[in-house]
Structure formats: C-alpha cells, structure tokens
Scaffold this active site. Structure first.
Site, mmCIF file in Angstrom:
data_model
loop_
_atom_site.group_PDB
_atom_site.id
_atom_site.type_symbol
_atom_site.label_atom_id
_atom_site.label_comp_id
_atom_site.label_asym_id
_atom_site.label_seq_id
_atom_site.Cartn_x
_atom_site.Cartn_y
_atom_site.Cartn_z
ATOM 1 N N LYS A 12 1.000 -1.353 -0.107
ATOM 2 C CA LYS A 12 -0.008 -0.061 0.199
ATOM 3 C C LYS A 12 0.793 1.407 0.003
ATOM 4 O O LYS A 12 2.154 1.265 0.150
ATOM 5 C CB LYS A 12 -0.884 -0.149 1.284
ATOM 6 C CG LYS A 12 -1.953 -1.155 1.364
ATOM 7 C CD LYS A 12 -2.915 -1.092 2.458
ATOM 8 C CE LYS A 12 -3.904 -2.171 2.774
ATOM 9 N NZ LYS A 12 -4.953 -1.794 3.447
ATOM 10 N N TYR A 52 -12.703 -2.045 -3.610
ATOM 11 C CA TYR A 52 -13.176 -1.962 -2.175
ATOM 12 C C TYR A 52 -14.703 -1.981 -2.077
ATOM 13 O O TYR A 52 -15.132 -1.775 -1.111
ATOM 14 C CB TYR A 52 -12.393 -1.312 -1.138
ATOM 15 C CG TYR A 52 -10.977 -1.572 -0.884
ATOM 16 C CD1 TYR A 52 -10.691 -2.618 -0.141
ATOM 17 C CD2 TYR A 52 -10.250 -0.376 -0.583
ATOM 18 C CE1 TYR A 52 -9.589 -3.026 0.491
ATOM 19 C CE2 TYR A 52 -8.808 -0.746 -0.181
ATOM 20 C CZ TYR A 52 -8.728 -1.790 0.328
ATOM 21 O OH TYR A 52 -7.486 -2.284 0.988
ATOM 22 N N PHE A 60 -15.566 3.996 7.172
ATOM 23 C CA PHE A 60 -14.212 4.149 6.733
ATOM 24 C C PHE A 60 -14.023 3.820 5.168
ATOM 25 O O PHE A 60 -12.963 4.251 4.603
ATOM 26 C CB PHE A 60 -13.019 3.317 7.438
ATOM 27 C CG PHE A 60 -13.435 1.790 7.208
ATOM 28 C CD1 PHE A 60 -12.740 1.211 6.037
ATOM 29 C CD2 PHE A 60 -14.163 1.088 8.307
ATOM 30 C CE1 PHE A 60 -12.950 -0.200 5.892
ATOM 31 C CE2 PHE A 60 -14.178 -0.138 8.261
ATOM 32 C CZ PHE A 60 -13.606 -0.921 7.069
ATOM 33 N N ARG A 88 -2.498 -14.577 4.381
ATOM 34 C CA ARG A 88 -3.080 -13.711 5.657
ATOM 35 C C ARG A 88 -2.383 -13.930 6.995
ATOM 36 O O ARG A 88 -2.064 -12.924 7.714
ATOM 37 C CB ARG A 88 -4.396 -14.341 5.652
ATOM 38 C CG ARG A 88 -5.492 -14.099 4.720
ATOM 39 C CD ARG A 88 -5.781 -12.559 4.658
ATOM 40 N NE ARG A 88 -6.637 -12.012 5.378
ATOM 41 C CZ ARG A 88 -6.929 -10.623 5.456
ATOM 42 N NH1 ARG A 88 -7.342 -10.056 4.512
ATOM 43 N NH2 ARG A 88 -7.728 -10.468 6.628
ATOM 44 N N THR A 94 -5.621 -6.985 10.829
ATOM 45 C CA THR A 94 -5.721 -5.642 10.213
ATOM 46 C C THR A 94 -5.463 -4.529 10.842
ATOM 47 O O THR A 94 -4.660 -3.567 10.169
ATOM 48 C CB THR A 94 -7.251 -5.416 10.048
ATOM 49 O OG1 THR A 94 -7.895 -6.721 9.363
ATOM 50 C CG2 THR A 94 -7.465 -4.138 9.188
ATOM 51 N N ARG A 105 2.366 -6.738 9.024
ATOM 52 C CA ARG A 105 1.644 -5.461 9.663
ATOM 53 C C ARG A 105 2.084 -5.109 10.996
ATOM 54 O O ARG A 105 2.175 -3.860 11.475
ATOM 55 C CB ARG A 105 0.063 -5.735 9.824
ATOM 56 C CG ARG A 105 -0.555 -5.775 8.305
ATOM 57 C CD ARG A 105 -1.761 -6.052 8.122
ATOM 58 N NE ARG A 105 -2.715 -5.812 7.277
ATOM 59 C CZ ARG A 105 -3.654 -5.868 6.614
ATOM 60 N NH1 ARG A 105 -4.488 -7.123 7.550
ATOM 61 N NH2 ARG A 105 -4.264 -5.524 5.676
ATOM 62 N N ASN A 115 -1.944 0.211 7.321
ATOM 63 C CA ASN A 115 -1.335 -1.085 7.494
ATOM 64 C C ASN A 115 -0.564 -1.969 6.448
ATOM 65 O O ASN A 115 -0.412 -3.045 6.568
ATOM 66 C CB ASN A 115 -2.582 -1.637 8.040
ATOM 67 C CG ASN A 115 -3.592 -2.104 6.949
ATOM 68 O OD1 ASN A 115 -3.269 -1.750 5.754
ATOM 69 N ND2 ASN A 115 -4.491 -2.852 7.318
ATOM 70 N N HIS A 118 -2.133 -5.235 1.435
ATOM 71 C CA HIS A 118 -3.493 -5.903 1.358
ATOM 72 C C HIS A 118 -3.162 -7.476 0.959
ATOM 73 O O HIS A 118 -2.254 -7.653 0.144
ATOM 74 C CB HIS A 118 -3.966 -5.113 0.288
ATOM 75 C CG HIS A 118 -5.415 -6.128 -0.205
ATOM 76 N ND1 HIS A 118 -6.500 -5.953 0.454
ATOM 77 C CD2 HIS A 118 -5.524 -7.105 -1.090
ATOM 78 C CE1 HIS A 118 -7.382 -6.709 -0.169
ATOM 79 N NE2 HIS A 118 -6.848 -7.448 -1.195
ATOM 80 N N GLU A 129 -9.947 -10.556 -7.423
ATOM 81 C CA GLU A 129 -9.070 -9.338 -7.259
ATOM 82 C C GLU A 129 -7.737 -9.554 -8.395
ATOM 83 O O GLU A 129 -7.347 -8.667 -8.921
ATOM 84 C CB GLU A 129 -8.444 -9.373 -5.920
ATOM 85 C CG GLU A 129 -9.342 -8.953 -4.790
ATOM 86 C CD GLU A 129 -8.919 -9.089 -3.236
ATOM 87 O OE1 GLU A 129 -9.780 -8.479 -2.657
ATOM 88 O OE2 GLU A 129 -7.825 -9.419 -3.262
HETATM 89 P P1 IDP Z 1 -8.052 -6.523 5.739
HETATM 90 O O1 IDP Z 1 -7.162 -5.788 4.993
HETATM 91 O O2 IDP Z 1 -7.046 -7.318 6.756
HETATM 92 O O3 IDP Z 1 -8.633 -7.619 4.750
HETATM 93 P P2 IDP Z 1 -10.725 -5.447 5.912
HETATM 94 O O4 IDP Z 1 -11.770 -5.435 6.931
HETATM 95 O O5 IDP Z 1 -10.859 -6.220 4.887
HETATM 96 O O6 IDP Z 1 -9.136 -5.812 6.396
HETATM 97 O O7 IDP Z 1 -10.620 -3.837 5.623
HETATM 98 C C1 IDP Z 1 -9.724 -3.464 4.409
HETATM 99 C C2 IDP Z 1 -9.152 -2.256 4.985
HETATM 100 O O8 IDP Z 1 -9.934 -1.333 5.541
HETATM 101 C C3 IDP Z 1 -8.095 -2.588 5.955
HETATM 102 O O9 IDP Z 1 -6.893 -3.133 5.689
HETATM 103 C C4 IDP Z 1 -7.699 -1.269 6.492
HETATM 104 O O10 IDP Z 1 -6.774 -0.523 5.571
HETATM 105 C C5 IDP Z 1 -8.947 -0.504 6.365
HETATM 106 N N1 IDP Z 1 -9.691 -0.781 7.475
HETATM 107 C C6 IDP Z 1 -10.691 -1.725 8.052
HETATM 108 N N2 IDP Z 1 -11.096 -1.556 9.259
HETATM 109 C C7 IDP Z 1 -11.058 0.006 9.361
HETATM 110 C C8 IDP Z 1 -11.365 0.865 10.537
HETATM 111 O O11 IDP Z 1 -12.006 0.497 11.386
HETATM 112 N N3 IDP Z 1 -10.879 2.096 10.342
HETATM 113 C C9 IDP Z 1 -10.188 2.398 9.234
HETATM 114 N N4 IDP Z 1 -9.746 1.836 8.467
HETATM 115 C C10 IDP Z 1 -10.136 0.244 8.417
HETATM 116 MG MG MG Z 2 -10.186 -7.597 3.307
#
Ligand code: IDP
Ligand code: MG
Length: 136
Positions: A12, A52, A60, A88, A94, A105, A115, A118, A129
């Site tokens: 990212k 997304y 968010f 993963r 996350t 991460r 973070n 992805h 994807e």
């Molecule tokens: P992941 O990347 O671990 O699969 P997801 O739930 O799919 O997590 O969320 C996608 C992305 O959205 C996350 O990597 C993170 O950058 C962002 N994100 C997820 N939850 C939050 C939040 O509560 N606040 C701000 N950004 C978030």
């Molecule tokens: Mg995800």
C-alpha cells in the site's frame, strides 16, 4: 495433497512511500512465495471504490478509497501452497497494534488504515482481485 494457489497482494501507499517495497518482497520470497506477476501503479479513486466495493457501507470506505489511490502501490500475484491463508498469516491482523510479532503489519504497519499490505481473504476473492488488476 498439494494445493497450489494464487493470491493478490498489494504493497500500500504508506509502505511504498517509505521505500519498503524491496524489503517486503524479500519477506514474501523468504516465506516461499513466488511473485508470478507484479506492477507498480497508481489507481484512481473510482478504481479503488470498485476494488473495495465489499466495504461500501462501512464508515471508513471513503477514506479507505482516497488512501489507496493517494500514491503508487505495488500489486502482485503471489503463488504458493495454500497461498491465500499463508499470506493472511504472514500479514497479521488488520490493526497493526493487534498483529502478532513477526507479521508484516506488526513490522511495517503504522495504523489500522496505513497497514502497509493488502491480501485476498479467500480463494474466490483472490481470483476476482487478480482479474481486477491483471487481465488475461
Ligand atoms: P483486511 O485488509 O485485513 O482484509 P478489511 O476488513 O478487509 O481488512 O478492511 C480493508 C481495509 O480497510 C483494511 O486493510 C484497513 O486498511 C481498512 N480498515 C479496516 N477497518 C478499518 C477501520 O475500522 N478504520 C479504518 N480503516 C479500516
Ligand atoms: Mg479484506
């Protein structure tokens, strides 16, 4: 039984900006992932919104899409046995604050939104994807 899979990984903007691209690629390679395809690109906000889309109802979502389109990213197809789950595991939770020691991460992430990486969350989504970024 062998279960060779492909998954989509993105380095990212926060990590590309801090010149972590090569270091993160080495992490994947040292864990046995093969980088089958890769490209460094910058996507538009509307492309980020498509990518997304599953998160479109989340509070968010807008910030997330602005962020992913805010600078260059490195998009890769990674291949390995059970690649989706292996990636993963390597990425960690996350929220970097909750990620385990040794995960990407934990090492590189600065916050839940920045973070660093992805990774696809299922084999089905990995296919979607990969097709989103690499057409053939
Ligand atoms: P992941 O990347 O671990 O699969 P997801 O739930 O799919 O997590 O969320 C996608 C992305 O959205 C996350 O990597 C993170 O950058 C962002 N994100 C997820 N939850 C939050 C939040 O509560 N606040 C701000 N950004 C978030
Ligand atoms: Mg995800």
């Amino acid at each position: 039984m062998s279960n060779l899979e492909q998954t989509l990984s993105i380095i990212k903007p926060d990590a590309v900006e801090r010149n972590l691209e090569n270091e993160i690629k080495k992490e994947f390679i040292s864990k046995g992932f093969k980088i089958v395809k890769e490209k460094k690109i910058q996507i538009t906000k509307s492309e980020a919104e498509q990518f997304y889309k599953v998160h479109e109802t989340k509070p968010f979502y807008n910030d997330l899409c602005s962020y992913l389109s805010s600078g260059p990213i490195v998009v890769m197809v990674l291949e390995k046995e059970d690649a989706v789950m292996a990636n993963r595991d390597l990425m960690g939770a996350t929220d970097p604050k909750k990620a385990e020691e040794g995960t990407l991460r934990k090492k590189y992430g600065v916050s839940i939104d920045k973070n660093s990486v992805h990774g696809s969350d299922s084999v089905e989504n990995a296919k979607i994807e990969i097709n989103f970024f690499f057409d053939n």
